[in-house]
Design a protein around this motif. Structure first.
Motif, PDB file in Angstrom:
ATOM      1  N   VAL A   1       0.862  -1.184   0.000  1.00  0.00           N
ATOM      2  CA  VAL A   1       0.000   0.000   0.000  1.00  0.00           C
ATOM      3  C   VAL A   1       0.896   1.231   0.000  1.00  0.00           C
ATOM      4  CG1 VAL A   1      -1.832   1.266   1.166  1.00  0.00           C
ATOM      5  CG2 VAL A   1      -1.740  -1.254   1.322  1.00  0.00           C
ATOM      6  N   PRO A   2       0.704   2.139  -1.019  1.00  0.00           N
ATOM      7  CA  PRO A   2       1.507   3.357  -1.004  1.00  0.00           C
ATOM      8  C   PRO A   2       1.030   4.281   0.099  1.00  0.00           C
ATOM      9  CG  PRO A   2      -0.127   3.475  -2.744  1.00  0.00           C
ATOM     10  CD  PRO A   2      -0.271   2.111  -2.144  1.00  0.00           C
ATOM     11  N   ASP A   3       1.874   5.260   0.426  1.00  0.00           N
ATOM     12  CA  ASP A   3       1.449   6.192   1.465  1.00  0.00           C
ATOM     13  C   ASP A   3       0.696   7.379   0.875  1.00  0.00           C
ATOM     14  OD1 ASP A   3       3.514   7.723   0.351  1.00  0.00           O
ATOM     15  OD2 ASP A   3       4.950   7.089   1.891  1.00  0.00           O
ATOM     16  N   SER A   4       0.663   7.475  -0.476  1.00  0.00           N
ATOM     17  CA  SER A   4      -0.138   8.490  -1.150  1.00  0.00           C
ATOM     18  C   SER A   4      -0.300   8.042  -2.615  1.00  0.00           C
ATOM     19  CB  SER A   4       0.540   9.861  -1.071  1.00  0.00           C
ATOM     20  OG  SER A   4       1.807   9.829  -1.719  1.00  0.00           O
ATOM     21  N   THR A   5      -0.812   8.901  -3.447  1.00  0.00           N
ATOM     22  CA  THR A   5      -1.024   8.560  -4.860  1.00  0.00           C
ATOM     23  C   THR A   5       0.315   8.310  -5.571  1.00  0.00           C
ATOM     24  OG1 THR A   5      -3.045   9.872  -4.955  1.00  0.00           O
ATOM     25  CG2 THR A   5      -1.975   9.375  -7.048  1.00  0.00           C
ATOM     26  N   VAL A   6       0.321   7.260  -6.408  1.00  0.00           N
ATOM     27  CA  VAL A   6       1.494   6.884  -7.195  1.00  0.00           C
ATOM     28  C   VAL A   6       1.151   7.042  -8.678  1.00  0.00           C
ATOM     29  CG1 VAL A   6       3.108   5.055  -7.810  1.00  0.00           C
ATOM     30  CG2 VAL A   6       2.288   5.265  -5.449  1.00  0.00           C
ATOM     31  N   THR A   7       2.054   7.665  -9.422  1.00  0.00           N
ATOM     32  CA  THR A   7       1.856   7.841 -10.874  1.00  0.00           C
ATOM     33  C   THR A   7       2.911   7.050 -11.640  1.00  0.00           C
ATOM     34  OG1 THR A   7       0.953  10.059 -10.556  1.00  0.00           O
ATOM     35  CG2 THR A   7       1.720   9.494 -12.771  1.00  0.00           C
ATOM     36  N   ILE A   8       2.445   6.271 -12.587  1.00  0.00           N
ATOM     37  CA  ILE A   8       3.337   5.512 -13.479  1.00  0.00           C
ATOM     38  C   ILE A   8       3.067   5.976 -14.908  1.00  0.00           C
ATOM     39  CG2 ILE A   8       3.994   3.252 -14.379  1.00  0.00           C
ATOM     40  CD1 ILE A   8       3.234   2.044 -11.719  1.00  0.00           C
ATOM     41  N   THR A   9       4.125   6.424 -15.594  1.00  0.00           N
ATOM     42  CA  THR A   9       3.974   6.944 -16.962  1.00  0.00           C
ATOM     43  C   THR A   9       4.789   6.087 -17.928  1.00  0.00           C
ATOM     44  OG1 THR A   9       3.720   9.185 -16.079  1.00  0.00           O
ATOM     45  CG2 THR A   9       4.241   8.967 -18.440  1.00  0.00           C
ATOM     46  N   PRO A  10       4.113   5.371 -18.819  1.00  0.00           N
ATOM     47  CA  PRO A  10       4.838   4.578 -19.822  1.00  0.00           C
ATOM     48  C   PRO A  10       5.292   5.477 -20.977  1.00  0.00           C
ATOM     49  CG  PRO A  10       2.481   4.208 -20.039  1.00  0.00           C
ATOM     50  CD  PRO A  10       2.641   5.165 -18.900  1.00  0.00           C
ATOM     51  N   SER A  11       6.396   5.103 -21.609  1.00  0.00           N
ATOM     52  CA  SER A  11       6.871   5.826 -22.796  1.00  0.00           C
ATOM     53  C   SER A  11       7.636   4.862 -23.688  1.00  0.00           C
ATOM     54  CB  SER A  11       7.754   7.014 -22.401  1.00  0.00           C
ATOM     55  OG  SER A  11       8.904   6.571 -21.710  1.00  0.00           O
ATOM     56  N   THR A  12       7.536   5.098 -25.022  1.00  0.00           N
ATOM     57  CA  THR A  12       8.231   4.243 -25.981  1.00  0.00           C
ATOM     58  C   THR A  12       9.535   4.899 -26.400  1.00  0.00           C
ATOM     59  OG1 THR A  12       8.078   3.239 -28.168  1.00  0.00           O
ATOM     60  CG2 THR A  12       6.874   5.278 -27.861  1.00  0.00           C
ATOM     61  N   ASN A  13      10.513   4.067 -26.696  1.00  0.00           N
ATOM     62  CA  ASN A  13      11.780   4.647 -27.127  1.00  0.00           C
ATOM     63  C   ASN A  13      11.773   4.979 -28.625  1.00  0.00           C
ATOM     64  OD1 ASN A  13      12.025   2.163 -28.319  1.00  0.00           O
ATOM     65  ND2 ASN A  13      13.965   1.620 -27.355  1.00  0.00           N
ATOM     66  N   ASP A  14      10.653   4.631 -29.360  1.00  0.00           N
ATOM     67  CA  ASP A  14      10.526   5.010 -30.766  1.00  0.00           C
ATOM     68  C   ASP A  14       9.045   5.044 -31.112  1.00  0.00           C
ATOM     69  OD1 ASP A  14      10.584   5.433 -33.499  1.00  0.00           O
ATOM     70  OD2 ASP A  14      12.236   4.033 -33.852  1.00  0.00           O
ATOM     71  N   ASN A  15       8.483   6.236 -31.049  1.00  0.00           N
ATOM     72  CA  ASN A  15       7.052   6.319 -31.329  1.00  0.00           C
ATOM     73  C   ASN A  15       6.732   6.281 -32.822  1.00  0.00           C
ATOM     74  OD1 ASN A  15       7.780   8.883 -32.108  1.00  0.00           O
ATOM     75  ND2 ASN A  15       6.870   9.903 -30.324  1.00  0.00           N
TER      76      ASN A  15
ATOM     77  N   SER B   1       6.504   7.768  -9.692  1.00  0.00           N
ATOM     78  CA  SER B   1       6.773   8.836  -8.695  1.00  0.00           C
ATOM     79  C   SER B   1       5.688   8.865  -7.628  1.00  0.00           C
ATOM     80  CB  SER B   1       6.845  10.205  -9.408  1.00  0.00           C
ATOM     81  OG  SER B   1       5.608  10.512 -10.045  1.00  0.00           O
ATOM     82  N   ASP B   2       6.136   9.364  -6.452  1.00  0.00           N
ATOM     83  CA  ASP B   2       5.235   9.631  -5.316  1.00  0.00           C
ATOM     84  C   ASP B   2       4.782   8.347  -4.635  1.00  0.00           C
ATOM     85  OD1 ASP B   2       5.502  12.345  -5.802  1.00  0.00           O
ATOM     86  OD2 ASP B   2       3.772  12.374  -7.167  1.00  0.00           O
ATOM     87  N   GLY B   3       4.176   8.593  -3.456  1.00  0.00           N
ATOM     88  CA  GLY B   3       3.625   7.507  -2.649  1.00  0.00           C
ATOM     89  C   GLY B   3       4.669   6.596  -2.072  1.00  0.00           C
ATOM     90  N   GLY B   4       5.920   7.051  -2.041  1.00  0.00           N
ATOM     91  CA  GLY B   4       6.983   6.200  -1.520  1.00  0.00           C
ATOM     92  C   GLY B   4       7.542   5.249  -2.548  1.00  0.00           C
ATOM     93  N   TYR B   5       7.124   5.395  -3.824  1.00  0.00           N
ATOM     94  CA  TYR B   5       7.551   4.464  -4.889  1.00  0.00           C
ATOM     95  C   TYR B   5       8.592   5.073  -5.819  1.00  0.00           C
ATOM     96  CZ  TYR B   5       4.310   0.523  -4.237  1.00  0.00           C
ATOM     97  OH  TYR B   5       3.671  -0.595  -3.765  1.00  0.00           O
ATOM     98  N   ASP B   6       9.144   6.242  -5.481  1.00  0.00           N
ATOM     99  CA  ASP B   6      10.060   6.911  -6.412  1.00  0.00           C
ATOM    100  C   ASP B   6      11.263   6.057  -6.786  1.00  0.00           C
ATOM    101  OD1 ASP B   6       9.034   9.950  -6.488  1.00  0.00           O
ATOM    102  OD2 ASP B   6       8.773   9.127  -4.461  1.00  0.00           O
ATOM    103  N   ASP B   7      11.717   5.243  -5.902  1.00  0.00           N
ATOM    104  CA  ASP B   7      12.892   4.427  -6.194  1.00  0.00           C
ATOM    105  C   ASP B   7      12.546   3.017  -6.670  1.00  0.00           C
ATOM    106  OD1 ASP B   7      14.583   6.515  -5.450  1.00  0.00           O
ATOM    107  OD2 ASP B   7      14.436   5.949  -3.323  1.00  0.00           O
ATOM    108  N   ALA B   8      11.250   2.768  -6.836  1.00  0.00           N
ATOM    109  CA  ALA B   8      10.843   1.417  -7.262  1.00  0.00           C
ATOM    110  C   ALA B   8      11.196   1.204  -8.733  1.00  0.00           C
ATOM    111  CB  ALA B   8       9.346   1.220  -7.056  1.00  0.00           C
ATOM    112  N   ALA B   9      11.469  -0.018  -9.094  1.00  0.00           N
ATOM    113  CA  ALA B   9      11.776  -0.374 -10.492  1.00  0.00           C
ATOM    114  C   ALA B   9      10.511  -0.917 -11.166  1.00  0.00           C
ATOM    115  CB  ALA B   9      12.879  -1.415 -10.538  1.00  0.00           C
ATOM    116  N   VAL B  10      10.261  -0.434 -12.392  1.00  0.00           N
ATOM    117  CA  VAL B  10       9.149  -0.956 -13.206  1.00  0.00           C
ATOM    118  C   VAL B  10       9.759  -1.596 -14.455  1.00  0.00           C
ATOM    119  CG1 VAL B  10       6.977  -0.442 -14.359  1.00  0.00           C
ATOM    120  CG2 VAL B  10       7.689   0.923 -12.370  1.00  0.00           C
ATOM    121  N   ALA B  11       9.493  -2.843 -14.652  1.00  0.00           N
ATOM    122  CA  ALA B  11      10.111  -3.581 -15.762  1.00  0.00           C
ATOM    123  C   ALA B  11       9.747  -2.974 -17.115  1.00  0.00           C
ATOM    124  CB  ALA B  11       9.682  -5.039 -15.733  1.00  0.00           C
ATOM    125  N   GLU B  12      10.701  -3.053 -18.062  1.00  0.00           N
ATOM    126  CA  GLU B  12      10.426  -2.635 -19.431  1.00  0.00           C
ATOM    127  C   GLU B  12       9.576  -3.697 -20.152  1.00  0.00           C
ATOM    128  OE1 GLU B  12      14.225  -1.997 -21.199  1.00  0.00           O
ATOM    129  OE2 GLU B  12      14.333   0.098 -20.510  1.00  0.00           O
TER     130      GLU B  12
END
Length: 376
Positions: A1-15, A59-70
């Motif tokens: 459970v995060p301590d606040s709202t968490v935002t995850i933004t996906p992006s492509t390396n070649d759109n 970012s945020d919610g205590g997840y800033d250092d978390a890793a999200v797999a590619e």
């Protein structure tokens, strides 16, 4: 459970290869509910598959250092297209050959081979593989299909499929070709194929029979090309039992008031029993003219020696052009003839055809006793 709202933004390396949907937001209440990211392929005109990578920032919610797999994205190519023309052919079974063509849609990366294959080589065979290069990929290549003869009755079907390889076309598809093999055993005998019939209601007949036992009833309907010249009797039905027995078609001449012979053609529509594509020969009909008649009046006369009598000649119907009639005495020691103006023949035209012309007959004197007979 995060301590606040968490935002995850996906992006492509070649759109230019793929695009990705927007940010996802997780809160303290929905943190463990999966959210979807949508990846969309981007079209291009280059042959060959492409790949890109989707990375994620968090970012945020205590997840800033978390890793999200590619996520690795493979965009399969839809440009390696081929065109087959036509995709449906008919070929005669007795070694007749019909062709179709295959051509690539875009420049390949190397040599491309298209290999055709028949679903049933007892029905149709196919020519060898064709090869395209980067120089001739836009030039259609010809593939030939040959019908295979058999003694079975009825049309048959086969399919020509294709495999393709090389030049980044390995995942491309090549349309199949449907083949109909026309049966040459479904033949029909028509005899005779040329008839003559009197125009004033005269009749003549010809015969039709099947040369092979049909699958079911076969109907043949004769049709006149001009019912003002000749009419024809109706539908014939052949069964599996009577297929080899001649059936008669009656042609009837139709009278008219026109000078000149006329011609018509009797064609035939056939259907049923596997004979739908069989050829039935046409019958040529000649209707000789009976309108080109001449009236001589009187047709008999008596002339005294050293005397004259006359008769007239006239056409009964308008001619198509000038008509010449030349009298000839059967015995000039008995009678001679003369035409007005010392003419040697009578001429009738489309303008004077119904105006009688006169022939003068002169009796020739002799010293013998008794009447004499002759003719003109």
């Amino acid at each position: 459970v995060p301590d606040s709202t968490v935002t995850i933004t996906p992006s492509t390396n070649d759109n230019a290869i793929a695009t990705v949907s927007g940010s996802l937001t997780f809160g303290t209440s929905n943190w463990n509910s999966p959210q979807n990211v949508t990846v969309s392929g981007v079209a291009d005109s280059v042959v060959g598959s492409r790949s890109t990578t989707i990375s994620h920032s968090i970012s945020d919610g205590g997840y800033d250092d978390a890793a999200v797999a590619e996520v690795t994205v493979n965009v399969s190519d839809d440009d390696a297209a081929t065109t087959v023309t036509p995709n449906n052919i008919t070929v005669g079974e007795n070694s007749q050959t019909v062709s179709y063509t295959v051509v690539l849609g875009l420049l390949p990366t190397g040599e491309v081979t298209v290999t055709p294959s028949s679903s049933d080589t007892a029905r149709a065979t196919v020519s060898e593989a064709v090869t395209f290069t980067t120089a001739d990929w836009r030039t259609p290549k010809t593939i030939s299909v040959t019908g295979v003869n058999d003694d079975d009755f009825g049309d048959r079907a086969a399919t020509i499929s294709h495999t393709i390889s090389g030049g980044a076309y390995d995942t491309a598809s090549v349309e199949a070709v449907s083949v109909t093999v026309d049966d040459d055993d479904a033949t029909v005998t028509v005899a005779p194929v040329s008839v003559s019939v009197a125009e004033a209601g005269g009749t003549v007949t010809y015969a039709i029979k099947l040369d092979a036992q049909p699958e079911s009833n076969v109907t043949i309907t004769p049709r006149s090309s001009d019912s003002n010249i000749a009419t024809v009797s109706g539908l014939l039905t052949f069964t599996r039992g009577n297929f080899a027995t001649n059936q008669t078609v009656t042609v009837t001449g139709v009278p008219d008031a026109i000078v000149g012979d006329r011609n018509a053609t009797i064609s035939h529509m056939i259907s049923g029993g596997g004979f739908g594509t069989a050829n039935v020969a046409n019958v040529s009909v000649t209707v000789p003219d009976d309108d080109a008649s001449v009236t001589v009046n009187p047709a008999s006369l008596t002339v005294s020696e050293n005397d004259t009598e006359t008769y007239t000649v006239v056409l009964d119907t308008v001619p198509t052009g000038a008509v010449q009639i030349t009298p000839a005495s059967g015995d000039t020691s008995m009678v001679t003839y003369a035409l007005p103006g010392s003419a040697t023949f009578m001429t009738f035209t489309t303008g004077n055809w119904d105006s009688p012309q006169t022939v003068t007959v002169s009796g020739v004197n002799d010293n013998a006793f008794g009447d004499r007979d002759t003719s003109i």
